[in-house]
Design an enzyme around this catalytic site. Structure first.
Site, PDB file in Angstrom:
ATOM      1  N   GLU A 173       0.719  -1.076  -0.124  1.00 39.10           N
ATOM      2  CA  GLU A 173       0.032   0.019   0.185  1.00 39.10           C
ATOM      3  C   GLU A 173       0.702   1.162  -0.098  1.00 39.10           C
ATOM      4  O   GLU A 173       0.655   2.204   0.783  1.00 39.10           O
ATOM      5  CB  GLU A 173      -0.981  -0.042   1.149  1.00 39.10           C
ATOM      6  CG  GLU A 173      -1.961  -1.220   1.146  1.00 39.10           C
ATOM      7  CD  GLU A 173      -2.858  -1.300   2.283  1.00 39.10           C
ATOM      8  OE1 GLU A 173      -2.859  -0.490   3.486  1.00 39.10           O
ATOM      9  OE2 GLU A 173      -3.594  -2.352   2.238  1.00 39.10           O
ATOM     10  N   ASP A 223      -0.952  -3.723  -3.303  1.00 47.24           N
ATOM     11  CA  ASP A 223      -1.827  -2.755  -3.036  1.00 47.24           C
ATOM     12  C   ASP A 223      -3.278  -2.943  -3.452  1.00 47.24           C
ATOM     13  O   ASP A 223      -3.632  -3.994  -3.829  1.00 47.24           O
ATOM     14  CB  ASP A 223      -1.416  -1.424  -3.960  1.00 47.24           C
ATOM     15  CG  ASP A 223      -1.539  -0.086  -3.157  1.00 47.24           C
ATOM     16  OD1 ASP A 223      -2.461   0.041  -2.575  1.00 47.24           O
ATOM     17  OD2 ASP A 223      -0.508   0.724  -3.313  1.00 47.24           O
ATOM     18  N   GLU A 291      -5.653 -10.767  -2.011  1.00 43.93           N
ATOM     19  CA  GLU A 291      -6.285 -10.885  -0.681  1.00 43.93           C
ATOM     20  C   GLU A 291      -7.823 -10.911  -1.167  1.00 43.93           C
ATOM     21  O   GLU A 291      -8.877 -10.036  -0.718  1.00 43.93           O
ATOM     22  CB  GLU A 291      -6.192  -9.273  -0.025  1.00 43.93           C
ATOM     23  CG  GLU A 291      -4.545  -9.132   0.596  1.00 43.93           C
ATOM     24  CD  GLU A 291      -4.420  -8.059   1.429  1.00 43.93           C
ATOM     25  OE1 GLU A 291      -5.192  -7.298   1.903  1.00 43.93           O
ATOM     26  OE2 GLU A 291      -3.227  -7.534   1.394  1.00 43.93           O
TER      27      GLU A 291
HETATM   28  O1  9MR Z   1      -7.204  -8.682   8.018  1.00 43.62           O
HETATM   29  C1  9MR Z   1      -6.583  -7.912   8.494  1.00 43.62           C
HETATM   30  C2  9MR Z   1      -7.260  -7.431  10.026  1.00 43.62           C
HETATM   31  O2  9MR Z   1      -7.196  -8.514  10.837  1.00 43.62           O
HETATM   32  C3  9MR Z   1      -6.282  -6.330  10.665  1.00 43.62           C
HETATM   33  O3  9MR Z   1      -6.956  -5.751  11.843  1.00 43.62           O
HETATM   34  C4  9MR Z   1      -6.006  -5.282   9.652  1.00 43.62           C
HETATM   35  C5  9MR Z   1      -5.307  -4.261  10.405  1.00 43.62           C
HETATM   36  O4  9MR Z   1      -4.865  -3.090   9.437  1.00 43.62           O
HETATM   37  O5  9MR Z   1      -5.326  -6.047   8.343  1.00 43.62           O
HETATM   38  C6  9MR Z   1      -6.099  -6.599   7.926  1.00 43.62           C
HETATM   39  O6  9MR Z   1      -5.389  -7.138   6.621  1.00 43.62           O
HETATM   40  C7  9MR Z   1      -5.145  -6.104   5.708  1.00 43.62           C
HETATM   41  C8  9MR Z   1      -4.131  -6.591   4.808  1.00 43.62           C
HETATM   42  O7  9MR Z   1      -2.867  -6.723   5.837  1.00 43.62           O
HETATM   43  C9  9MR Z   1      -3.656  -5.384   3.939  1.00 43.62           C
HETATM   44  N1  9MR Z   1      -4.879  -5.142   2.915  1.00 43.62           N
HETATM   45  C10 9MR Z   1      -5.964  -4.834   3.670  1.00 43.62           C
HETATM   46  C11 9MR Z   1      -6.360  -5.968   4.774  1.00 43.62           C
HETATM   47  C12 9MR Z   1      -7.541  -5.922   5.140  1.00 43.62           C
HETATM   48  O8  9MR Z   1      -7.511  -4.554   5.949  1.00 43.62           O
END
Ligand code: 9MR
Length: 388
Positions: A173, A223, A291
């Site tokens: 990101e 991203d 994702e």
């Molecule tokens: O799924 C993840 C969640 O459990 C966390 O609280 C969060 C914190 O930033 O991150 C989520 O995963 C993210 C991923 O690492 C990067 N892309 C977006 C995902 C969903 O928010």
């Protein structure tokens, strides 16, 4: 075979038993709820084996042998990433402390089962401890200090998993949603470090360190919204093109693909086409879907319960199916190598609970571990395509 795919004995059993208790032929580990899990269901990764790896984000507790969850992740996927435990705040919480324990367990599980691991993620503005950005006096870290820390962080972690973690989201990101780079502390403090006129030096330094630490790992820049925000896709294309031309070892782009049930699939295809253009510069360049999930609520909607009408479910399933047909097209072109879901069952998805109490259904397996109609829609795409 076809019959098994559509309506296996265990599925029939689960349906017949629905409403009272699940039937006795299914395995329920002691203490767990009675699931509608179908152990006979075919395997996503096996069905897509000719095209791409299929994976899931998981958590350490999913690796408990003997549970239905363990069976599902083992049977359905051949590549895994931790949802949170390989992020900087977990892996490197303070300058002298590295926590490898949980990721070591994932790597061990993968080795024992012949599976792959994606490391998510080395450099991110979120879930990143503050110590990176301050010096010993509590002032902003100098560019030199932060560059040293980036090199140390990336080198230590990637070397620890050399030959064991197949793919790294080296940076996550780093783009802004408007245009250009996100104004993170990484960017603010490192800036145009080498004075060559571009300001993506923190990214370049991270990729070079990762390549040096494990020359065989696939290095990805990851991203969100690349499939829906064309400006962002073009910005990514231009930045990665410039990096490739300078010899920065970026092997591919990760499209997170957190989409909605009503997403514009033509736009997804068009934006992937922009990014796929990087193959002209590096014939081995790859795209990964990293994702994937499909929100059942539209942007700005505050509802907490979606009405799962037949019409809604049909649209949801069709969108999944169309996405997978696009993925198969890009796999056939040799550019798409991996599709990873952000979780494997609706109950554990990050998309629940915000706003408070929200119930979401973004994946292919429901809260009771029943394989949804979307699962069948997706898993049948390769055979339907081959039958045409
Ligand atoms: O799924 C993840 C969640 O459990 C966390 O609280 C969060 C914190 O930033 O991150 C989520 O995963 C993210 C991923 O690492 C990067 N892309 C977006 C995902 C969903 O928010």
């Amino acid at each position: 075979m076809l019959l098994r795919r559509v309506f296996s004995a265990a599925t029939a059993c689960a349906i017949l038993c629905a409403g009272f208790t699940a039937c006795s032929s299914q395995k329920y580990p002691e203490g767990s709820v009675e699931y509608a899990y179908d152990p006979e269901a075919p395997s996503l990764y096996e069905e897509f084996a000719d095209y791409f790896d299929v994976g899931s984000a998981i958590n350490p507790w999913d690796l408990t042998e003997g549970t239905n969850e363990y069976e599902i992740i083992t049977n359905q996927f051949n590549i895994y990433t931790y949802e949170n435990d390989s992020k900087p705040d977990h892996m490197h919480p303070s300058e002298d402390v590295y926590n490898f324990e949980n990721t070591d367990k994932l790597v061990e599980f993968a080795e024992q089962n012949g599976k792959k691991v994606r490391g998510h993620t080395l450099i991110w503005h979120s879930q990143c401890p503050d110590w990176f950005f301050y010096d010993e006096n509590g002032n902003d870290a100098s560019a030199d200090l932060l560059v040293e820390r980036i090199k140390e962080h990336v080198t230590t972690i990637v070397s620890h998993y050399k030959g064991k973690i197949d793919t790294w989201d080296v940076v996550n990101e780093v783009l802004d949603d408007g245009y250009g780079l996100r104004f993170s502390d990484w960017l603010r403090l490192v800036g145009d470090y080498d004075g060559d006129g571009d300001d993506y030096d923190f990214i370049e330094i991270a990729f070079r360190a990762a390549r040096e630490a494990d020359p065989d790992a696939r290095l990805i820049i990851n991203d969100y919204s690349l499939e829906s925000n064309t400006n962002k896709a073009i910005t990514m294309y231009n930045m990665v093109k410039a990096m490739l031309e300078e010899g920065v070892p970026v092997d591919g782009i990760g499209l997170q693909m957190h989409v909605g049930y009503d997403t514009d699939v033509q736009l997804v295809r068009d934006n992937m086409e922009i990014l796929a253009g990087l193959k002209e510069i590096n014939p081995d360049f790859v795209l990964e879907v990293t994702e994937l999930d499909m929100n059942c609520y539209t942007w700005g909607n505050e509802d907490i319960e979606v009405d799962l009408t037949d019409e809604f479910v049909e649209q949801f399933d069709n969108t999944y199916k169309e996405l997978f047909n696009i993925f198969l097209d890009y796999a056939e072109e040799g550019i798409l190598k991996t599709v990873v879901f952000w979780g494997y069952n609706d109950g554990a998805s990050w998309l629940n609970g915000s706003p408070a109490g929200r119930v979401n259904h973004p994946l292919l397996i429901d809260r009771d571990l029943k394989f949804k109609s979307a699962y069948w829609a997706v898993i049948n795409t390769p055979s339907e395509r081959e039958a045409q």
